[in-house]
Design a protein around this motif. Structure first.
Motif, PDB file in Angstrom:
ATOM      1  N   ALA A 180       4.605  12.854   1.501  1.00 16.47           N
ATOM      2  CA  ALA A 180       4.553  13.950   0.538  1.00 16.47           C
ATOM      3  C   ALA A 180       4.154  15.264   1.193  1.00 16.47           C
ATOM      4  O   ALA A 180       4.496  16.347   0.699  1.00 16.47           O
ATOM      5  N   ASP A 181       3.455  15.201   2.330  1.00 15.53           N
ATOM      6  CA  ASP A 181       2.932  16.403   2.976  1.00 15.53           C
ATOM      7  C   ASP A 181       3.823  16.900   4.107  1.00 15.53           C
ATOM      8  O   ASP A 181       3.826  18.090   4.406  1.00 15.53           O
ATOM      9  N   SER A 182       4.570  16.007   4.723  1.00 13.28           N
ATOM     10  CA  SER A 182       5.363  16.371   5.901  1.00 13.28           C
ATOM     11  C   SER A 182       6.844  16.121   5.654  1.00 13.28           C
ATOM     12  O   SER A 182       7.272  14.969   5.556  1.00 13.28           O
ATOM     13  N   ALA A 235       2.447   7.342   1.183  1.00 16.29           N
ATOM     14  CA  ALA A 235       2.933   8.509   0.447  1.00 16.29           C
ATOM     15  C   ALA A 235       2.209   9.789   0.823  1.00 16.29           C
ATOM     16  O   ALA A 235       2.787  10.879   0.738  1.00 16.29           O
ATOM     17  N   TYR A 236       0.948   9.709   1.256  1.00 20.10           N
ATOM     18  CA  TYR A 236       0.231  10.924   1.639  1.00 20.10           C
ATOM     19  C   TYR A 236       0.979  11.682   2.727  1.00 20.10           C
ATOM     20  O   TYR A 236       1.157  12.900   2.652  1.00 20.10           O
ATOM     21  N   SER A 237       1.409  10.972   3.760  1.00 17.93           N
ATOM     22  CA  SER A 237       2.083  11.645   4.871  1.00 17.93           C
ATOM     23  C   SER A 237       3.498  12.078   4.485  1.00 17.93           C
ATOM     24  O   SER A 237       3.941  13.170   4.859  1.00 17.93           O
ATOM     25  N   GLN A 242       8.050  13.255  -5.748  1.00 17.54           N
ATOM     26  CA  GLN A 242       7.567  12.022  -6.384  1.00 17.54           C
ATOM     27  C   GLN A 242       7.687  10.827  -5.447  1.00 17.54           C
ATOM     28  O   GLN A 242       7.976   9.711  -5.878  1.00 17.54           O
ATOM     29  N   LEU A 248       0.735   4.026  -1.660  1.00 23.96           N
ATOM     30  CA  LEU A 248       0.065   5.321  -1.759  1.00 23.96           C
ATOM     31  C   LEU A 248      -0.399   5.823  -0.396  1.00 23.96           C
ATOM     32  O   LEU A 248      -0.298   7.023  -0.100  1.00 23.96           O
ATOM     33  N   THR A 249      -0.897   4.925   0.451  1.00 23.73           N
ATOM     34  CA  THR A 249      -1.341   5.341   1.778  1.00 23.73           C
ATOM     35  C   THR A 249      -0.194   5.985   2.545  1.00 23.73           C
ATOM     36  O   THR A 249      -0.360   7.035   3.179  1.00 23.73           O
ATOM     37  N   GLU A 270       5.730   8.885  -3.937  1.00 24.04           N
ATOM     38  CA  GLU A 270       4.916   7.688  -4.169  1.00 24.04           C
ATOM     39  C   GLU A 270       5.611   6.715  -5.116  1.00 24.04           C
ATOM     40  O   GLU A 270       5.600   5.499  -4.896  1.00 24.04           O
ATOM     41  N   LYS A 324       0.839  -1.209   0.000  1.00 20.67           N
ATOM     42  CA  LYS A 324       0.000   0.000   0.000  1.00 20.67           C
ATOM     43  C   LYS A 324       0.871   1.255   0.000  1.00 20.67           C
ATOM     44  O   LYS A 324       0.816   2.076   0.920  1.00 20.67           O
ATOM     45  N   ARG A 342       6.614   2.904  -4.585  1.00 20.66           N
ATOM     46  CA  ARG A 342       5.860   1.948  -5.389  1.00 20.66           C
ATOM     47  C   ARG A 342       6.742   0.896  -6.059  1.00 20.66           C
ATOM     48  O   ARG A 342       6.285  -0.232  -6.320  1.00 20.66           O
TER      49      ARG A 342
END
Length: 381
Positions: free
Chosen positions: A252-254, A248-250, A297, A245-246, A299, A243, A303
């Motif tokens: 990519a943001d932090s 990657a959210y954190s 990039q 992408l799950t 994610e 998983k 991946r």
């Protein structure tokens, strides 16, 4: 194929500072310990250094002294360093980094390989060195569709080397780079003079079962060690391999989340005796982390673990990797198989225990690895 210079927009640096200023850190029962993950006291120091001391523009200027290029390979723009060798007949060599590293893993070793005569070596051992950034790492474009594993990256690297005019070349790598190098030798033996590795890909499996020698002794012990390591240390790979992408959210943001995810591996996998700064400076760590942050990039860099799970390095009965193989065994590396396991598939020409160093061999011990690489490729020139 075009020359390339790193030029991170100033607004991206200012956005990073704003995010660091607004950081909300977790608690910890022991701020100095790495037992539960990245040490809180270390991350606090890292964040302060990133915000107030580290100068990305200085790192950027230094990296821009390297000869960098961008080439369209298939559908993707690939960033790479390309340094010609100084010697009578330099051997073409493609070096591939891994995760959570980047092309800067090769910064220290590059002059030792391209100009050995200026570093106490023989000019006859010089290499023309190509250091591509994996798709989605640093400044290489992220894949636009699923299916790009180390196998497809090997196809891209073959195309890049042919485009540079090299029909025969060597390959070297650790971590994901070891997988890419192995796929190059497996798929394109007519182009490979040999591969030199400092890691055996985790998905590597020779054919076993009917008609094959049974697994015994040191091979059984290795499989038990590897399983124990996965149970204790493999959660990151399970997440990235299932998983991504799950996660990657954190990341990519932090920037702090990204930094913690990365530095834990540098501390755990390097030969640092528990103190990451025995091996890497804050500026070196932050240069690598900043490449991930500014690249935007993350994610894709996660991946590739999922893609490699879908396309593992599995061999059929009787299948052999034709090009010669050399292995440098650094003492703090992740669990490595015995020579007998590797020789089920590879034509092993050198199997060299190294005196010190860990998973990031080209970065941690560039002189030791460079000398081992020269020794392996010398009779193959």
């Amino acid at each position: 194929m075009q020359p390339f210079r790193i030029a991170v927009p100033q607004h991206a640096i200012e956005d990073l500072y704003r995010r660091l200023d607004r950081a909300r850190l977790p608690g910890s029962v022991d701020e100095g310990s790495w037992e539960d993950g990245a040490s809180l006291s270390f991350i606090k120091r890292l964040v302060h250094h990133w915000r107030y001391t580290f100068d990305w523009r200085t790192a950027e200027a230094r990296l821009n002294e390297l000869p960098q290029f961008m080439a369209k390979i298939g559908q993707l723009d690939v960033h790479f360093v390309y340094q010609k060798g100084v010697g009578p007949a330099p051997l073409p060599l493609v070096l591939t980094h891994g995760w959570p590293g980047s092309f800067i893993e090769m910064e220290r070793i590059l002059p030792l390989l391209t100009d050995p005569g200026s570093h106490g070596g023989d000019p006859g051992d010089a290499f023309d060195v190509v250091v591509p950034s994996l798709p989605g790492f640093g400044f290489s474009q992220a894949p636009t569709e699923a299916g790009v594993s180390s196998r497809q990256v090997a196809q891209m690297w073959k195309e890049l080397m042919l485009r540079l005019g090299y029909s025969r070349f060597g390959a070297q790598g650790g971590d994901i780079g070891a997988g890419v190098s192995t796929w190059l030798a497996k798929l394109y033996p007519e182009h490979l003079v040999g591969i030199q590795l400092n890691y055996i890909p985790g998905s590597f499996r020779p054919a076993l079962g009917q008609g094959q020698a049974p697994v015994r002794g040191e091979e059984e012990a290795f499989l038990e060690r590897a399983a124990a390591w996965v149970a204790d240390e493999g959660a990151y790979a399970a997440q990235q391999g299932t998983k991504p992408l799950t996660l990657a959210y954190s990341l990519a943001d932090s920037p702090i989340g990204l930094a913690a995810w990365i530095v834990e591996k540098f501390q755990t996998w390097s030969d640092c005796a528990g103190d990451i700064e025995n091996t890497f400076t804050m500026d070196e760590l932050l240069t690598d982390i900043s490449l991930y942050w500014f690249g935007g990039q993350v994610e894709a860099s996660l991946r590739i673990y999922k893609e490699n799970r879908a396309q593992p390095l599995v061999f059929t009965p009787g299948e052999r990797v034709v090009p010669p193989m050399g292995m440098a065994l650094f003492p703090k590396e992740l669990p490595l198989p015995p020579r007998a396991w590797v020789e089920r598939v590879f034509d092993v020409r050198r199997w060299t225990p190294m005196p010190r160093g860990g998973h990031f061999a080209a970065w941690e011990q560039p002189a030791l690895l460079a000398e081992e690489m020269r020794a392996f490729f010398r009779p193959l020139r």
